[in-house]
Write a protein that holds these residues in place. Sequence first.
Motif, short mmCIF file in Angstrom:
data_model
loop_
_atom_site.label_atom_id
_atom_site.label_comp_id
_atom_site.label_asym_id
_atom_site.label_seq_id
_atom_site.Cartn_x
_atom_site.Cartn_y
_atom_site.Cartn_z
N TYR A 1 -56.74 41.55 -18.08
CA TYR A 1 -57.19 40.63 -17.25
C TYR A 1 -56.37 39.35 -17.37
CZ TYR A 1 -58.43 38.08 -21.52
OH TYR A 1 -58.42 37.40 -22.76
N HIS B 1 -66.13 38.30 -12.39
CA HIS B 1 -66.66 38.28 -13.68
C HIS B 1 -66.02 36.99 -14.35
CE1 HIS B 1 -68.20 42.16 -13.20
NE2 HIS B 1 -67.15 42.73 -13.11
N TYR B 2 -65.22 36.27 -13.90
CA TYR B 2 -64.46 35.33 -14.62
C TYR B 2 -65.09 33.82 -14.30
CZ TYR B 2 -61.90 39.32 -16.03
OH TYR B 2 -61.63 40.63 -16.37
N HIS C 1 -70.82 32.78 -15.34
CA HIS C 1 -71.82 33.72 -15.05
C HIS C 1 -72.48 34.01 -16.27
CE1 HIS C 1 -68.69 36.28 -16.95
NE2 HIS C 1 -69.62 36.99 -17.16
N ASP D 1 -73.96 37.72 -18.19
CA ASP D 1 -73.87 39.08 -18.33
C ASP D 1 -75.11 39.72 -17.66
OD1 ASP D 1 -71.23 38.53 -19.16
OD2 ASP D 1 -71.53 39.71 -21.14
N ARG E 1 -79.07 44.87 -21.45
CA ARG E 1 -77.83 44.56 -22.07
C ARG E 1 -78.70 43.38 -23.09
NH1 ARG E 1 -73.08 44.02 -18.45
NH2 ARG E 1 -74.68 43.10 -16.80
N TYR F 1 -60.48 41.10 -28.64
CA TYR F 1 -59.32 40.49 -28.08
C TYR F 1 -58.04 41.09 -28.79
CZ TYR F 1 -62.40 37.23 -25.52
OH TYR F 1 -63.23 36.68 -24.72
N LEU G 1 -62.27 31.91 -23.30
CA LEU G 1 -63.46 32.03 -22.79
C LEU G 1 -64.45 30.63 -23.36
CD1 LEU G 1 -65.73 34.32 -22.01
CD2 LEU G 1 -66.15 34.74 -24.30
N TRP H 1 -71.28 46.56 -24.30
CA TRP H 1 -72.45 45.93 -24.02
C TRP H 1 -73.50 46.88 -24.87
CZ3 TRP H 1 -69.08 45.47 -20.22
CH2 TRP H 1 -68.92 44.24 -19.76
O1 LIG Z 1 -69.81 43.59 -15.34
C1 LIG Z 1 -70.36 42.62 -15.85
O2 LIG Z 1 -71.60 42.21 -16.09
C2 LIG Z 1 -69.25 41.80 -16.44
C3 LIG Z 1 -67.97 42.26 -16.64
C4 LIG Z 1 -66.95 41.47 -17.39
C5 LIG Z 1 -67.56 40.35 -18.19
N1 LIG Z 1 -66.84 39.45 -18.76
N2 LIG Z 1 -66.96 38.21 -19.27
C6 LIG Z 1 -66.17 37.72 -20.11
C7 LIG Z 1 -65.13 38.39 -19.91
N3 LIG Z 1 -63.96 38.23 -20.66
C8 LIG Z 1 -62.83 38.66 -20.21
C9 LIG Z 1 -61.88 38.23 -21.06
N4 LIG Z 1 -62.65 37.33 -21.92
N5 LIG Z 1 -63.81 37.53 -21.50
C10 LIG Z 1 -65.78 39.67 -19.20
O3 LIG Z 1 -64.97 40.45 -18.81
N6 LIG Z 1 -68.92 39.99 -17.96
C11 LIG Z 1 -69.66 40.80 -17.26
#
Ligand SMILES: O=C(O)c1ccc(-n2[nH]cc(-n3ccnn3)c2=O)nc1
Length: 249
Positions: free
Chosen positions: A136, A142-143, A146, A148, A155, A162, A175, A222
């Motif tokens: 990423y 997703h960034y 939001h 989750d 979940r 990392y 983050l 998750w």
């Molecule tokens: O599908 C979903 O619900 C879903 C996917 C990804 C996601 N997130 N949230 C924070 C992410 N991240 C990445 C690097 N540092 N943090 C990351 O990947 N959150 C939710």
Amino acid sequence: GADSQTLEEGGFNEEWFAGILESIVRDLNQYGVCVIDDFLGAERADHILNEVKALESHGALEAGQVVSRQVQDQARGMIRGDQIAWVTGGEPHCSCIGQLVTVVDSLVAKANKHQDAGMLANYNITWRTRAMVACYPGRDTHYVKHVDNPNGDGRCITAIYYLNRDWSEDDGGVLRIYPEGKDQVASIEPLFDRMLFFWSDRRNPHEVLPAKITSRYAITVWYLDQKERNEYLARLAHHQMTTTQPTHA
Ligand SMILES: O=C(O)c1ccc(-n2[nH]cc(-n3ccnn3)c2=O)nc1
Ligand SMILES: [Mn+2]
């Protein structure tokens, strides 16, 4: 016990495990967020990073985006979306990723049943998702800020590991978590061998701040609460029943 035996075999000693377990139970209850640095040690972390890079170089990480978004992004010359692969950890070239997930599984299971579990005791964590290996930051949805799990999909804990060697401030990709009802913000730098746990629900809205176009890697798992997950699946099944008419042969 049996776990400590397997953990010894895996090279993880008991006091290391007990120390991490205490941190997870204490910090999740107090802050809803827990950061563990130097989680597995540089050597193991390097092996995991090499497996992730091998997945990437073999094209196993496909764009996590729908085609339309990709086309749109390319049209605007934006950087590619995040690349993801779902890994069980049992795959032949993912044994170190598998070890990571196994250790995190043990920690979460023990924390869930810990004598001082506190809010963790409200869950019965019997399942998890596969590990989402991500290169990423894409422009993926997703960034942006939001939650989750905003609507009870089961979940309860998000675990992110990392893998960014020599990360520095101007690399970005931090983050940022905005714990609900608190005025302080948690800015978590995506440091190498850093393990992060946080509640997946509305208590922890979060975003990933923009980063330079260099590959950044993270592995996310998750953990699911049995009751909430079963209720979610029941809603899903009911919805499918009521929206798709059974076809009569
Ligand atoms: O599908 C979903 O619900 C879903 C996917 C990804 C996601 N997130 N949230 C924070 C992410 N991240 C990445 C690097 N540092 N943090 C990351 O990947 N959150 C939710
Ligand atoms: Mn998220």
